[in-house]
Design a protein around this motif. Structure first.
Motif, PDB file in Angstrom:
ATOM      1  N   THR A   1     -13.199   3.486  -0.396  1.00  0.00           N
ATOM      2  CA  THR A   1     -12.662   4.023  -1.650  1.00  0.00           C
ATOM      3  C   THR A   1     -13.884   4.101  -2.660  1.00  0.00           C
ATOM      4  O   THR A   1     -14.840   3.623  -2.445  1.00  0.00           O
ATOM      5  CB  THR A   1     -11.755   2.955  -2.339  1.00  0.00           C
ATOM      6  OG1 THR A   1     -12.454   1.940  -2.904  1.00  0.00           O
ATOM      7  CG2 THR A   1     -10.397   2.746  -1.635  1.00  0.00           C
TER       8      THR A   1
ATOM      9  N   ARG B   1      -6.593  -0.640  -7.102  1.00  0.00           N
ATOM     10  CA  ARG B   1      -7.227  -0.220  -5.969  1.00  0.00           C
ATOM     11  C   ARG B   1      -6.579  -0.841  -4.531  1.00  0.00           C
ATOM     12  O   ARG B   1      -6.780  -0.156  -3.282  1.00  0.00           O
ATOM     13  CB  ARG B   1      -8.595  -0.406  -6.180  1.00  0.00           C
ATOM     14  CG  ARG B   1      -9.491   0.516  -6.997  1.00  0.00           C
ATOM     15  CD  ARG B   1      -9.673   1.929  -6.202  1.00  0.00           C
ATOM     16  NE  ARG B   1      -9.906   2.940  -6.895  1.00  0.00           N
ATOM     17  CZ  ARG B   1     -10.445   4.003  -6.722  1.00  0.00           C
ATOM     18  NH1 ARG B   1     -11.253   4.143  -5.706  1.00  0.00           N
ATOM     19  NH2 ARG B   1     -10.384   5.007  -7.706  1.00  0.00           N
TER      20      ARG B   1
ATOM     21  N   LEU C   1      -4.324   1.413  -2.513  1.00  0.00           N
ATOM     22  CA  LEU C   1      -5.058   2.103  -1.392  1.00  0.00           C
ATOM     23  C   LEU C   1      -5.215   1.344  -0.203  1.00  0.00           C
ATOM     24  O   LEU C   1      -5.748   0.273  -0.342  1.00  0.00           O
ATOM     25  CB  LEU C   1      -6.053   2.773  -2.089  1.00  0.00           C
ATOM     26  CG  LEU C   1      -5.829   3.828  -3.192  1.00  0.00           C
ATOM     27  CD1 LEU C   1      -7.226   4.239  -3.866  1.00  0.00           C
ATOM     28  CD2 LEU C   1      -5.253   4.800  -2.924  1.00  0.00           C
TER      29      LEU C   1
END
Length: 259
Positions: free
Chosen positions: A51, A61, A64
């Motif tokens: 990322t 986050r 993801l």
């Protein structure tokens, strides 16, 4: 030299004087959206982070690539490696995983097994986790020292009753130990202070094992990495020192340790 064998000998020697060795390990590691084939094609340069951006301790986050993130945690449990913390850290694709405090020999095994299982999980999800220092070459990040990979080792001793030997007594908890050698060690027991002196005396001799790669020494360039000290130093709750003393008043006496 067999590090595990030496660790076993050290723990057995400590047991003969009523001391049990305990440790914890924190890994901060980069993760790349790559495969063995893709990195070979790129000649191991310009790898794509899992990322982008700086998202330390982000609750979003981890959504993801959550299958990869969750599998690391779940398989660690299957490997009987208890995890105390598992989250993002500052830097592109960086995760941090703290392995739960346990006996030093078990922690040594857990630390090696964790890296193995994380790399294996990565293969399944098309991710390459890197535990190597400074994988980004000469790129300078906003918080360079916290985004170049780190492993922190916490250590302490306990007696046969489970008491933390590094802890000061209840009477010393308010003002610290009167006979402490220095102000930074006031909330460290006399034995803890002796233990610290032993680490400071011997750490230079084991640096080739602690920093086994060229990349590691590139990270230790003076003045470039605030949290990667290149001198034999210590300090109370200091992340700028080689040895960080963690003790009251910032933690209870039972949590006293050296990092």
């Amino acid at each position: 030299v067999d590090p595990r064998g030496i660790t076993k000998i050290a723990t057995e020697t400590a047991a003969r004087i009523d001391r049990a060795c305990f440790a914890g390990v924190e890994y901060e590691y980069f993760n790349f959206k790559e495969t063995a084939a893709s990195v070979a094609e790129k000649k191991f340069t310009d790898l794509t982070p899992l990322t982008p951006g700086y998202h330390g301790y982000s609750l979003l986050r981890t959504q993801l690539n959550k299958e990869y993130f969750n599998d690391i945690f779940d398989l660690s449990r299957d490997f009987r490696i208890p995890i105390e913390g598992h989250h993002t850290e500052t830097g592109p694709g960086v995760l941090e995983t703290a392995l739960a405090y346990t006996s030093v020999l078990e922690m040594a095994d857990n630390a090696i097994l964790f890296k193995y299982l994380t790399k294996s999980v990565g293969m399944k999800h098309g991710v390459i986790p890197s535990f190597m220092a400074k994988p980004w070459g000469n790129v300078r990040f906003l918080l360079q020292s916290s985004t170049l990979y780190a492993k922190h080792v916490h250590v302490s001793l306990r007696d046969s009753k489970g008491r933390n030997v590094f802890a000061v007594s209840e009477d010393e908890r308010k003002d610290g130990r009167a006979n402490a050698q220095y102000d930074d060690t006031r909330y460290l027991s006399q034995e803890g202070e002796w233990f610290l002196a032993g680490i400071l005396d011997g750490i230079a001799d084991v640096m080739p094992m602690l920093v086994p790669t060229i990349n590691g020494y590139k990270r230790l360039v003076g003045g470039e990495a605030f949290w990667a000290p290149n001198a034999v130093t210590y300090g109370y709750d200091s992340r700028a020192a080689s040895i960080r003393i963690i003790s009251p008043p910032s933690v209870p006496p039972s949590a006293t340790r050296l990092e």
